[in-house]
Motif scaffolding. Structure first.
Motif, short mmCIF file in Angstrom:
data_model
loop_
_atom_site.label_atom_id
_atom_site.label_comp_id
_atom_site.label_asym_id
_atom_site.label_seq_id
_atom_site.Cartn_x
_atom_site.Cartn_y
_atom_site.Cartn_z
N LEU A 19 0.88 -1.16 0.00
CA LEU A 19 0.00 0.00 0.00
C LEU A 19 0.92 1.22 0.00
N ASP A 20 1.20 1.72 -1.19
CA ASP A 20 2.26 2.70 -1.40
C ASP A 20 1.79 4.14 -1.42
N GLY A 21 0.63 4.42 -0.88
CA GLY A 21 0.10 5.78 -0.89
C GLY A 21 -0.99 5.96 -1.92
N ALA A 22 -0.90 5.23 -3.03
CA ALA A 22 -1.95 5.28 -4.04
C ALA A 22 -3.10 4.39 -3.57
N PRO A 23 -4.35 4.83 -3.73
CA PRO A 23 -5.46 3.97 -3.32
C PRO A 23 -5.40 2.62 -4.03
N LEU A 24 -5.70 1.57 -3.30
CA LEU A 24 -5.76 0.22 -3.86
C LEU A 24 -7.22 -0.20 -3.89
N THR A 25 -7.77 -0.36 -5.07
CA THR A 25 -9.14 -0.86 -5.21
C THR A 25 -9.08 -2.32 -5.62
N ILE A 26 -9.96 -3.11 -5.01
CA ILE A 26 -10.06 -4.53 -5.32
C ILE A 26 -11.50 -4.80 -5.74
N GLY A 27 -11.67 -5.51 -6.83
CA GLY A 27 -13.00 -5.85 -7.31
C GLY A 27 -12.92 -6.55 -8.65
N SER A 28 -14.09 -6.71 -9.26
CA SER A 28 -14.16 -7.41 -10.54
C SER A 28 -14.11 -6.47 -11.74
N ASP A 29 -14.16 -5.16 -11.51
CA ASP A 29 -14.16 -4.18 -12.59
C ASP A 29 -12.75 -4.00 -13.16
N PRO A 30 -12.62 -3.85 -14.48
CA PRO A 30 -11.30 -3.66 -15.08
C PRO A 30 -10.56 -2.42 -14.57
N SER A 31 -11.27 -1.46 -14.02
CA SER A 31 -10.62 -0.24 -13.52
C SER A 31 -9.92 -0.46 -12.17
N CYS A 32 -10.18 -1.58 -11.51
CA CYS A 32 -9.57 -1.85 -10.20
C CYS A 32 -8.08 -2.15 -10.35
N ARG A 33 -7.31 -1.65 -9.40
CA ARG A 33 -5.86 -1.91 -9.42
C ARG A 33 -5.58 -3.40 -9.24
N LEU A 34 -6.38 -4.07 -8.41
CA LEU A 34 -6.28 -5.52 -8.26
C LEU A 34 -7.63 -6.10 -8.69
N ARG A 35 -7.66 -6.59 -9.92
CA ARG A 35 -8.91 -7.13 -10.48
C ARG A 35 -8.95 -8.64 -10.24
N MET A 36 -10.06 -9.10 -9.69
CA MET A 36 -10.27 -10.53 -9.46
C MET A 36 -11.58 -10.93 -10.12
N ARG A 37 -11.50 -11.94 -10.92
CA ARG A 37 -12.69 -12.42 -11.61
C ARG A 37 -13.38 -13.45 -10.73
N ASP A 38 -14.17 -12.94 -9.82
CA ASP A 38 -14.87 -13.77 -8.85
C ASP A 38 -16.30 -13.27 -8.77
N PRO A 39 -17.30 -14.13 -9.02
CA PRO A 39 -18.69 -13.68 -8.99
C PRO A 39 -19.14 -13.16 -7.62
N ALA A 40 -18.41 -13.50 -6.57
CA ALA A 40 -18.77 -13.03 -5.23
C ALA A 40 -18.32 -11.58 -4.99
N LEU A 41 -17.45 -11.06 -5.84
CA LEU A 41 -16.95 -9.70 -5.67
C LEU A 41 -17.78 -8.70 -6.43
#
Length: 70
Positions: A19-41
């Motif tokens: 977590l380097d100061g830039a916001p870290l977004t996690i989700g299924s959307d392509p705009s997320c910094r950490l994208r996970m293809r999981d139907p639960a997200l």
């Protein structure tokens, strides 16, 4: 020293994400910094913001849930 996120399960289990100061977004959307293809997200499931002495954790819009420390 910046904090980091440790992924505990799934295909990225054991990975450490700085977590380097830039916001870290996690989700299924392509705009997320950490994208996970999981139907639960949700498209934007959770957001981490390093604020120096603390990390702000925000849930995304909707009813998606998450646990902190546990």
């Amino acid at each position: 020293m910046h904090p980091y996120l440790i992924l505990l399960s799934g295909p990225l289990a054991g990975e450490r994400i700085l977590l380097d100061g830039a916001p870290l977004t996690i989700g299924s959307d392509p705009s997320c910094r950490l994208r996970m293809r999981d139907p639960a997200l949700a498209p934007v499931h959770v957001r981490f913001v390093d604020q120096g002495s603390m990390v702000l954790v925000e849930g995304g819009p909707g009813e998606a849930g998450f646990e902190v420390d546990g």
